[in-house]
Design an enzyme around this catalytic site. Structure first.
Site, PDB file in Angstrom:
ATOM      1  N   GLU A   1      49.942  75.331  49.465  1.00  0.00           N
ATOM      2  CA  GLU A   1      50.936  75.167  50.452  1.00  0.00           C
ATOM      3  C   GLU A   1      51.850  74.149  50.331  1.00  0.00           C
ATOM      4  O   GLU A   1      53.012  74.078  50.336  1.00  0.00           O
ATOM      5  CB  GLU A   1      50.375  75.080  51.885  1.00  0.00           C
ATOM      6  CG  GLU A   1      49.918  76.242  52.533  1.00  0.00           C
ATOM      7  CD  GLU A   1      49.111  76.170  53.872  1.00  0.00           C
ATOM      8  OE1 GLU A   1      49.513  76.761  54.961  1.00  0.00           O
ATOM      9  OE2 GLU A   1      48.320  75.371  54.036  1.00  0.00           O
TER      10      GLU A   1
ATOM     11  N   GLU B   1      41.732  80.156  53.841  1.00  0.00           N
ATOM     12  CA  GLU B   1      41.266  79.504  55.151  1.00  0.00           C
ATOM     13  C   GLU B   1      40.849  80.765  56.125  1.00  0.00           C
ATOM     14  O   GLU B   1      39.964  80.363  56.971  1.00  0.00           O
ATOM     15  CB  GLU B   1      42.615  79.050  55.844  1.00  0.00           C
ATOM     16  CG  GLU B   1      43.149  77.881  55.203  1.00  0.00           C
ATOM     17  CD  GLU B   1      44.184  78.041  53.930  1.00  0.00           C
ATOM     18  OE1 GLU B   1      44.603  77.002  53.661  1.00  0.00           O
ATOM     19  OE2 GLU B   1      44.106  79.247  53.591  1.00  0.00           O
TER      20      GLU B   1
END
Length: 703
Positions: A106, A126
């Site tokens: 990210e 995640e």
């Protein structure tokens, strides 16, 4: 020394963050990155910025040890750091090597460009922790590689190599060497061009074109993962990247992330992740302890377990001698091994060359004479102390001094086995689970005399073999099968009381098990369970063998799938269990013979009795020092016995329910079952912890 280093290279600021072992992004790293970026942006002598990770990795993502702590919410958060980078008027380039996952990816996607080594590993994992990417991953990845690919990566957590993204907006340049120099050159060229900087947030997606992929993802998740909360939330967030402006999509993503973070499922999955990492830390082994070389190995027995263990060793590049006394059994074992590699080749899982090389590492032999030079021998013969005693006597006679002698026993007394040799310090248990090639769990059984170096070598070998190792002390059944005995007894008691096998199995499957216990029993073979029951009875002559309906099935020749009938019946060539009225009639007759009046049993009672039986025995195992910590017990049941991962394991589940509630339920069941009161009476450790309002102890010492 600062974990964030700032250097200047030809008017390009190079910001390197280092947090071993994989550069987890914690508050200190976020704050350091923020300061370094501000320094670069405010310096007129800096034309651009390169961000990279030290130690051979970019970043494996957020440091999950911070989750739920004040540091996790401390400013700056990762989203704020990314927003500042993205808004920069100077080009910011990520130089990616090693792993770039989660918050690390990210962060990289918030930069204006990404230069990566072709073998760098990219992922947003995640979902495996019951979460979704919470710092823009669900909004930027679809804009970088398209909605369909992004959905797959985000909902699966799949890892992919950087070179696979050549030609996409995710990776601007792929390199064969270290990417730092290329990233500096890229930043210099971007600054000199004067062109507007490319930001992923500015990409617009076609909602109509994306809709089929979004719909298919929802349908697939609903069918395959109906109990999980994170995957559908991931789809909702990705869908927002198509239907909402960037800032609104980011706000929805953050809301979904915070909701998942506070969920029982995410707590369970994060616990499982942490417990698996902790399992490799063995009490009593000093840091840096030397390990013994394992350059060659032998396996005794070419049956299902033996040949599977031989393949596991060969797959790790270890030359292995497969020993059998019976030539027909040896030929059959090698034929099965060849067939396995041929199937893997046909399905594209291995190249023909790789399969051939691996197969060549397995040498079939008759007799023990070739074992004199191997570093490790794993015995995988019939589960009988007499048979194993004969094998270890032979190994003691032929194996070199210093060789590790390992038993694959699933529950026999390893100390007795070790005492049969002149070198008990070199004897250890390596309990592989069936089938060994597929099953990740390895119970490493430490005997009373096992040398610390031998134990350390076994743990290092497990990592080399791709296994998750858990250390167990010596007792009947070790950790897993000792608990399985209680679990099975609870399930059998339920059918004695009036439940049907299929109701018990369905309740356990609704709880999250892939298979109920009776389906597993049919798969493994009722004769195997029967033999274990008799063996345990022989080992405990003072304890009478309680009557069990499984004996009736065994006597009727209903041994499970192998005979076409067991708890269920099976059509020829099929594995689908079919409820059998004959079993219902046999159960009714058995209950009458034993004076049992059947009653209705609820699904809630089924789950409570089965799971709390596991928990109660787990508490006894902890108190006995057989397991080092409660998390190790969870790792065993998650990876060896199909306990649902989103429940975190039996011990974590009990903590979530509340230990006082577990104790109260066990007491109630004990009062309702006077004949089995000892079975259901809460373990002393469990009673004590519940009374004090405490959780499971951090560790226990194995004697």
């Amino acid at each position: 020394m600062s974990k964030v280093q700032y250097d200047l290279h030809d008017r390009i600021a190079v910001v390197t963050f280092t947090n071993p072992p994989v550069n987890g992004i914690n508050h200190e790293i976020r704050a350091g990155l923020s300061r370094a970026v501000e320094q670069a942006l405010s310096d007129p002598g800096v034309d651009g910025v390169v961000i990279t990770g030290g130690g051979g990795n970019f970043s494996a993502g957020a440091d999950i040890r911070e989750f739920g702590t004040p540091q996790a919410a401390g400013s700056p958060d990762i989203a704020g750091v990314i927003a500042r980078i993205e808004a920069s008027a100077k080009p910011v380039v990520a130089a990616i090597t090693g792993v770039c996952m989660g918050g690390g990816l990210e962060l990289a996607m918030g930069c204006h460009a990404r230069v990566a080594h072709r073998d760098a590993i990219l992922a947003l994992p995640e979902v495996t922790l019951g979460l979704l990417p919470g710092a823009g991953g669900t909004q930027r990845l679809p804009r970088a590689i398209g909605v369909e690919q992004a959905l797959h990566m985000i909902t699966s957590g799949e890892r992919r190599r950087a070179e696979e993204f050549t030609g996409t907006a995710l990776i601007n340049e792929v390199t064969d060497g270290p990417p730092l120099a290329a990233a500096i050159a890229f930043a210099q060229a971007a600054a000199a061009s004067g062109h507007p900087l490319r930001r992923l947030r500015d990409v617009t997606l076609d909602a109509a074109a994306a809709e089929p992929a979004i719909r298919q993802a929802r349908d697939t998740i609903r069918a395959r993962q109906p109990r999980l909360q994170a995957p559908p939330a991931c789809v909702d967030a990705v869908a927002a990247s198509v239907t909402m402006p960037m800032d609104e999509g980011l706000a929805l993503e953050r809301s979904l992330f915070m909701s998942l973070l506070d969920s029982a499922q995410s707590r369970a999955l994060r616990h499982a992740f942490a417990a698996e990492r902790a399992a490799g830390k063995v009490e009593g082994l000093p840091d840096g302890i030397a390990t013994l070389p394992v350059k060659s190995a032998g396996v005794i027995g070419a049956g299902t377990m033996g040949r599977g263990i031989a393949m596991v060793l060969a797959n790790a590049g270890i030359p292995t001698v497969l020993v059998e006394a019976n030539p027909d059994a040896l030929a059959a074992g090698m034929a099965a091994i060849r067939q396995t590699y041929e199937t893997a080749t046909a399905r594209g899982r291995m190249s023909a060359d790789a399969a051939g090389r691996t197969l060549s590492l397995i040498s079939p032999v008759l007799g023990y004479d070739t074992l004199g030079s191997v570093d490790l021998v794993v015995e995988a013969v019939f589960e009988s102390m007499q048979v194993k005693a004969d094998v270890f006597a032979k190994l003691d006679a032929v194996c070199k001094q210093g060789a590790i002698l390992a038993s694959n026993t699933s529950g026999l007394d390893l100390n007795r086995i070790a005492a049969l040799t002149s070198r008990p310090q070199n004897v250890i248990g390596l309990h592989f689970f069936s089938p060994p090639v597929q099953m990740k769990l390895l119970e490493v059984v430490r005997g009373a005399a096992t040398d610390p170096e031998v134990l350390a070598t076994a743990m290092a070998l497990a990592r080399r073999l791709g296994k998750i190792a858990v250390v167990s002390g010596v007792c009947e059944g070790f950790i897993g099968n000792r608990m399985l005995g209680r679990y099975s007894a609870a399930a059998n008691e339920l059918v004695h009381m009036g439940a049907e096998p299929q109701q018990v199995d369905q309740a356990l499957q609704d709880f999250g098990f892939a298979m109920g216990l009776f389906r597993v029993s049919d798969l493994a073979g009722i004769d195997i369970a029967h033999a274990g029951r008799l063996r345990r009875a022989a080992a405990n002559p003072g304890t009478p063998l309680a009557p069990a309906f499984t004996d009736r099935l065994y006597e009727a020749g209903r041994l499970g799938q192998k005979t076409g009938s067991g708890w269920y019946r099976y059509e020829p060539g099929q594995r689908q269990p079919i409820p059998d009225p004959k079993v219902t009639a046999m159960l009714a007759e058995w209950r009458r013979e034993h004076g049992m009046t059947p009653r209705a049993v609820s699904d809630k009672e089924i789950v409570e009795r089965c799971i709390y039986a596991l928990v109660n025995e787990g508490a006894r195992i902890l108190a006995d020092g057989i397991a080092q910590r409660s998390g190790d017990i969870d790792v065993v049941y998650l990876n060896g016995y199909g306990f649902p991962r989103f429940r975190g394991g039996p011990m974590h589940y009990a903590a979530e329910v509340g230990l006082p509630r577990v104790v109260a339920t066990l007491r109630r069941i004990a009062s309702e079952s006077p004949a089995d009161a000892a079975f259901w009476t809460p373990a002393l450790l469990l009673e004590d912890l519940a009374a004090r309002g405490a959780g499971w102890p951090a560790s226990a010492r194995i004697p």
